[in-house]
Design a protein around this motif. Sequence first.
Motif, PDB file in Angstrom:
ATOM      1  N   ILE A   3      12.915   2.509  -9.109  1.00 44.14           N
ATOM      2  CA  ILE A   3      12.209   3.528  -8.348  1.00 44.14           C
ATOM      3  C   ILE A   3      11.634   2.888  -7.089  1.00 44.14           C
ATOM      4  CG2 ILE A   3      10.294   5.165  -8.357  1.00 44.14           C
ATOM      5  CD1 ILE A   3      10.521   5.067 -11.488  1.00 44.14           C
ATOM      6  N   GLN A   4      11.953   3.467  -5.947  1.00 45.80           N
ATOM      7  CA  GLN A   4      11.332   3.054  -4.697  1.00 45.80           C
ATOM      8  C   GLN A   4      10.193   4.023  -4.405  1.00 45.80           C
ATOM      9  OE1 GLN A   4      13.677   3.465  -1.095  1.00 45.80           O
ATOM     10  NE2 GLN A   4      12.456   1.907  -0.068  1.00 45.80           N
ATOM     11  N   VAL A   5       9.064   3.477  -3.972  1.00 44.55           N
ATOM     12  CA  VAL A   5       7.919   4.306  -3.627  1.00 44.55           C
ATOM     13  C   VAL A   5       7.664   4.164  -2.129  1.00 44.55           C
ATOM     14  CG1 VAL A   5       5.482   4.797  -4.065  1.00 44.55           C
ATOM     15  CG2 VAL A   5       6.943   3.966  -5.929  1.00 44.55           C
ATOM     16  N   VAL A   6       7.637   5.303  -1.455  1.00 45.89           N
ATOM     17  CA  VAL A   6       7.364   5.344  -0.019  1.00 45.89           C
ATOM     18  C   VAL A   6       6.227   6.335   0.190  1.00 45.89           C
ATOM     19  CG1 VAL A   6       8.299   5.844   2.269  1.00 45.89           C
ATOM     20  CG2 VAL A   6       9.800   4.878   0.496  1.00 45.89           C
ATOM     21  N   SER A  55       0.807  -1.227   0.000  1.00 47.77           N
ATOM     22  CA  SER A  55       0.000   0.000   0.000  1.00 47.77           C
ATOM     23  C   SER A  55       0.839   1.274   0.000  1.00 47.77           C
ATOM     24  CB  SER A  55      -0.967   0.004   1.194  1.00 47.77           C
ATOM     25  OG  SER A  55      -1.829  -1.101   1.112  1.00 47.77           O
ATOM     26  N   SER A  56       2.012   1.225  -0.601  1.00 46.93           N
ATOM     27  CA  SER A  56       2.901   2.397  -0.662  1.00 46.93           C
ATOM     28  C   SER A  56       2.545   3.345  -1.800  1.00 46.93           C
ATOM     29  CB  SER A  56       4.354   1.946  -0.828  1.00 46.93           C
ATOM     30  OG  SER A  56       4.514   1.270  -2.066  1.00 46.93           O
ATOM     31  N   GLY A  57       1.725   2.873  -2.743  1.00 48.54           N
ATOM     32  CA  GLY A  57       1.401   3.667  -3.928  1.00 48.54           C
ATOM     33  C   GLY A  57       2.183   3.230  -5.151  1.00 48.54           C
ATOM     34  N   LYS A  58       2.916   2.122  -5.035  1.00 48.60           N
ATOM     35  CA  LYS A  58       3.769   1.671  -6.148  1.00 48.60           C
ATOM     36  C   LYS A  58       2.961   1.283  -7.391  1.00 48.60           C
ATOM     37  CE  LYS A  58       4.252  -2.913  -4.088  1.00 48.60           C
ATOM     38  NZ  LYS A  58       3.444  -2.687  -2.887  1.00 48.60           N
TER      39      LYS A  58
END
Length: 187
Positions: free
Chosen positions: A169-172, A9-12
């Motif tokens: 790309i890391q999504v946080v 659920s990070s938005g990735k």
Amino acid sequence: MILIYGSASSGKSLVAEKVAVDAGKRLKAELIYMATMENSSDEAKLRIEHHSKMREGKGFSLIEEMYNPAEHVDTIKDRIVLIECMSNLVGNVLFKEFGDNPIDDAQIKLLSKKIVDEITLVSDMAAETVIVSNDVFSDGIKYDNWTVGYLKLLASVNIKLAEKSSNVIQVVNGCLDIIKGDKFEYN
């Protein structure tokens, strides 16, 4: 190849869809959404429904493939392929190959290579491949041997895909951190 990863659920997924849609516009290519989740529980059905609603109106054609993405190389040729998600694909392949039996490091190495080779074939045929995966080993929880083997396998696949990717790309919490490659415009 573009690898996008983050925690649950990070938005990735939303980021990956935007990256894929932008690539489709830029390259004037059709969009393929390769779904890897098995529709085997009420929770899975809810997640599939949620992701389907997120994609509505974005122009994606759907391929459901839980085990062998390379079986679709003719269909994906010169298209933008969004693979959602490596964590499901890796778990599906692991369970199909080994069932409930834990795997050792040698088996992880072989299975990781097999999965990455499949994804590489997809990437070689597609105009662009966007891959969604999960961040692993960041929760500090002690797991059973099967789950530890799964996490090691997913980590191995992620590492190999990151090496092959032009962008990582890391999504946080919906925010992008470009680990490797070009900066992205993201609204």
